[in-house]
Each structure stands twice: as structure tokens, then as C-alpha cells.
Design an enzyme around this catalytic site. Sequence first.
Site, PDB file in Angstrom:
ATOM      1  N   GLU A   1       0.839  -1.215   0.000  1.00  0.00           N
ATOM      2  CA  GLU A   1       0.000   0.000   0.000  1.00  0.00           C
ATOM      3  C   GLU A   1       0.865   1.253   0.000  1.00  0.00           C
ATOM      4  OE1 GLU A   1      -3.218   0.045  -1.159  1.00  0.00           O
ATOM      5  OE2 GLU A   1      -3.498  -1.454   0.398  1.00  0.00           O
TER       6      GLU A   1
ATOM      7  N   THR B   1       2.886   2.021  -2.177  1.00  0.00           N
ATOM      8  CA  THR B   1       4.186   1.691  -2.781  1.00  0.00           C
ATOM      9  C   THR B   1       4.192   1.991  -4.279  1.00  0.00           C
ATOM     10  OG1 THR B   1       3.379  -0.572  -3.007  1.00  0.00           O
ATOM     11  CG2 THR B   1       4.827  -0.124  -1.142  1.00  0.00           C
ATOM     12  N   ASP B   2       3.012   2.066  -4.894  1.00  0.00           N
ATOM     13  CA  ASP B   2       2.978   2.151  -6.360  1.00  0.00           C
ATOM     14  C   ASP B   2       3.633   3.429  -6.870  1.00  0.00           C
ATOM     15  OD1 ASP B   2       0.778   3.594  -5.323  1.00  0.00           O
ATOM     16  OD2 ASP B   2      -0.548   3.053  -6.986  1.00  0.00           O
TER      17      ASP B   2
ATOM     18  N   SER C   1     -26.072   7.936 -14.510  1.00  0.00           N
ATOM     19  CA  SER C   1     -25.697   6.940 -13.511  1.00  0.00           C
ATOM     20  C   SER C   1     -26.890   6.623 -12.627  1.00  0.00           C
ATOM     21  CB  SER C   1     -24.541   7.460 -12.651  1.00  0.00           C
ATOM     22  OG  SER C   1     -24.381   6.632 -11.505  1.00  0.00           O
TER      23      SER C   1
ATOM     24  N   LEU D   1     -12.239   0.633  -2.868  1.00  0.00           N
ATOM     25  CA  LEU D   1     -12.185  -0.544  -3.742  1.00  0.00           C
ATOM     26  C   LEU D   1     -12.065  -0.134  -5.213  1.00  0.00           C
ATOM     27  CD1 LEU D   1     -14.884  -2.771  -1.993  1.00  0.00           C
ATOM     28  CD2 LEU D   1     -12.404  -2.797  -1.663  1.00  0.00           C
ATOM     29  N   SER D   2     -11.692   1.128  -5.417  1.00  0.00           N
ATOM     30  CA  SER D   2     -11.380   1.655  -6.753  1.00  0.00           C
ATOM     31  C   SER D   2     -12.581   1.823  -7.656  1.00  0.00           C
ATOM     32  CB  SER D   2     -10.322   0.795  -7.451  1.00  0.00           C
ATOM     33  OG  SER D   2      -9.108   0.921  -6.784  1.00  0.00           O
TER      34      SER D   2
ATOM     35  N   GLU E   1      -6.827  10.494 -14.178  1.00  0.00           N
ATOM     36  CA  GLU E   1      -7.107  10.775 -12.770  1.00  0.00           C
ATOM     37  C   GLU E   1      -6.104  11.784 -12.206  1.00  0.00           C
ATOM     38  OE1 GLU E   1      -8.575   8.661  -8.675  1.00  0.00           O
ATOM     39  OE2 GLU E   1      -8.683   7.624 -10.591  1.00  0.00           O
TER      40      GLU E   1
ATOM     41  N   ASP F   1      -4.410   0.971  -9.148  1.00  0.00           N
ATOM     42  CA  ASP F   1      -5.847   0.753  -9.305  1.00  0.00           C
ATOM     43  C   ASP F   1      -6.220   0.479 -10.754  1.00  0.00           C
ATOM     44  OD1 ASP F   1      -5.897   1.278  -6.628  1.00  0.00           O
ATOM     45  OD2 ASP F   1      -6.899   3.211  -6.788  1.00  0.00           O
TER      46      ASP F   1
ATOM     47  N   TYR G   1      -3.725  12.325   0.930  1.00  0.00           N
ATOM     48  CA  TYR G   1      -3.040  11.409   0.010  1.00  0.00           C
ATOM     49  C   TYR G   1      -1.945  12.139  -0.767  1.00  0.00           C
ATOM     50  CZ  TYR G   1      -2.578   7.875  -3.720  1.00  0.00           C
ATOM     51  OH  TYR G   1      -2.104   6.938  -4.604  1.00  0.00           O
TER      52      TYR G   1
END
Length: 389
Positions: free
Chosen positions: A34, A36-37, A68, A128-129, A163, A175, A225
Site C-alpha cells: 500500500e 508503494t505504487d 448513472s 475498492l477503486s 485521474e 488501481d 493522500y
Amino acid sequence: MDIVEKVKSEYKKHYESDAEKLFFSPGRVNLIGEHTDYNGGHVFPCAISLGTYAAAAPRTDSKISCYSLNMAEKGIITADINSITNKKEQDWANYLLGVIKIFQEHGFVFGHGFNVVIYGNLPGGAGLSSSASLEVLTAMILKEFYGLAIDRLEMAKLCQKAENQFVGMNCGILDQFAVAMGKKDYAMFLDCNTLKYRYVKLELADCCIVITNTNSKHSLVDSAYNERRSQCEQALADIKQLKKVDSLGELNEAEFNQVKQAIKDPTCVKRARHAVLENQRTIKAVAALENSDIALFGKLMNESHVSLRDDYEVTGRELDTLAELAWQQNGVIGSRMTGGGFGGCTVSIVKNDCVESFKHNISEKYTQIIGHKPDFYVADIDDGTKIIK
């Protein structure tokens, strides 16, 4: 009525014609690795059977029309495919429109628009993306409707860029990669520095993966973040004064201990320590799984959560409560937060015959401590984004 029929029916209701194609894009859960990407380390995600469905058809004009079912109060959101900009009133559709814009900036030409109806059964804000699920779904619609010569890895890269640059969330590749590249019954061991990856069969013996939702929503764009990422970048810049290195993921624990004194800010030391040690944990965890050492895999999951709590400081009361309660339960091999943090979900490996007691005990105690109930999902590991019909 199942979800596919529901989406088809809603499309016909709103556009007075049948959808031409149906699509599904999964969410993802990251088992370990987590934050780490974007630090050039390794991750170990898998795609899950919850996700985002779409019914869509091309138009003859240049309009993009989006609806939606999850955001019905927003009504139909429209934009011109030739003049896409990020507008607050476009709300959730900015994730979809951003992908179109980035594809255009990379030379793809779209001579007409399309209609789309979206429905997701991923819990929003759960880590959960759901955003990456929608982004890669959009990329698959573009590939299908405009005959684009683009592979899944490139789609994931462009969705990440959408994004980062259009939405303003400075995420890594994890993700979008997991959503695009998912394979049923396998997790993906990805080196985010090189984008080399391999599929690892999830053989968990008599155990399963249980996702527990804190039901405390997070919004990563508005969270710390991006601050965490900049702290890691500062640590790396300081380390470069001592050692030639391109990412924190290139360092092992011994090498980090040799250079950490170069990092001026003590908070940045903690952030970098997590990035380095989490990467090493991920490499060890995948090796443990391949050696059928589920107990070691679970121990490393637990250590991951502690590091995210103490060094990266992205957990919070709800996630810590879930993890600590899970560690006390019979049959739990390991448990940790998953996703960006600040709310969202934990992921646990639980013995099959203990799942019901796990859910009951944690629900009861978590509700007493936090004041509302968690939700549980036993994860089915699924394929990446695909055309249904």
C-alpha cells in the site's frame, strides 16, 4: 431483475432505443503493498466481482450523454466530445470525460459521441477503486466503439493520467492496472517501477478473502493522500544527495538505514521508511504465498497495517478498530487496511469455517465502539474490464 437487465432497461427508458453493447469493469482489492505504487515499489492486487456495469451505444452527433443509476439525482450529464473540460457540475462524469480527453491528447480521434448508462455495485468511497473501475470501463467503451489499437496496459496508463491530470488525484498505477489486467482466481504481482508483472494463483487452502467496509467514506482528492506523496518525493530528493537512486522502491532496509540521515524532516523519514519496508514486505509475502506459507503471508499483512498506522498515518479510528478486532478472531490469518486509507475497507484472510463468526463478532464489537455497523463482502476474484454482450 438482475443488474445487466436493469442497466439495459434503464438505457432504453432514457434513450428510447436499445443499447448496442454491455460492459463490466471490476473493482479491486490490494492484498499487500500500500502506497508503494507511486514510490516505485511492488503491489499485489486482484480484481473482484463487484464493479461497474454500463449499457452504451454510439451517437451520430458529437454529444456525450451520461446517466448513472447511483447518481440519479444528478440526471443526465452531457458534454461535447470536442470540447471537454473539468466542470464541477459534471460531478462523477468527470472521471469518464477525463479519460476521453486524455485519449484525445494522445492522438486518438473520435468523430462522434455516445450514450451511456452506468450502474455500480461497489460501495462508493470504500477504497475498492470505484473511480478506476469507471475510468477503465470508459477506455473499453472507446476501444470498442472507435476500433482503437490499444492494449490493456496502455489503457491503464492513460486512465491513471486522466485521474492525475484531469481529476486532480495524484494516484499511482495500482488501481487502473488491477482493474484492466485482472484475471479470475489470480492476483497480480506488479513492479510499479518497471511495470513488469506476473499472475500468481491465489491458493489460500481452506481460507477466503473477506473485505470489511468501515462505512466511513473517504475522498482521496480532499485527503492527505497527495501530501503523503509529496513527503515521499521530498525524502527521495534528500536521499539523492547521498545515493544515486530513482525511487524509494529501489532501496532495501539496510540501504535505507544507511541513507535515512540525509532526510531532513523527521515526518518524511517515517513516510519513506513505510514505502521501503512495505515494498520489502510485499516481495516476501508473494514468495510466502508461492511457498504455501499462508501464516507468513498473514503476519506480513498485519505488519503492513501497523506501518500504515504508525509511519504513514493513513488509517484512522475505524480502520484500526476493524484490524485490531480481526486480529483477535479465531481463524484469521491476517488483516490490514486496503486502499488509500482515511476510511474505506480492510482485507482479511479468514478460514472458511470461521467466516460467519468473524462477521458476527466484528459487527457487534465495531458497532459498540464506532456507533454504526460495518459491511462484509466475501471476495470472488474476477477478470479485468470486459464486454458482456
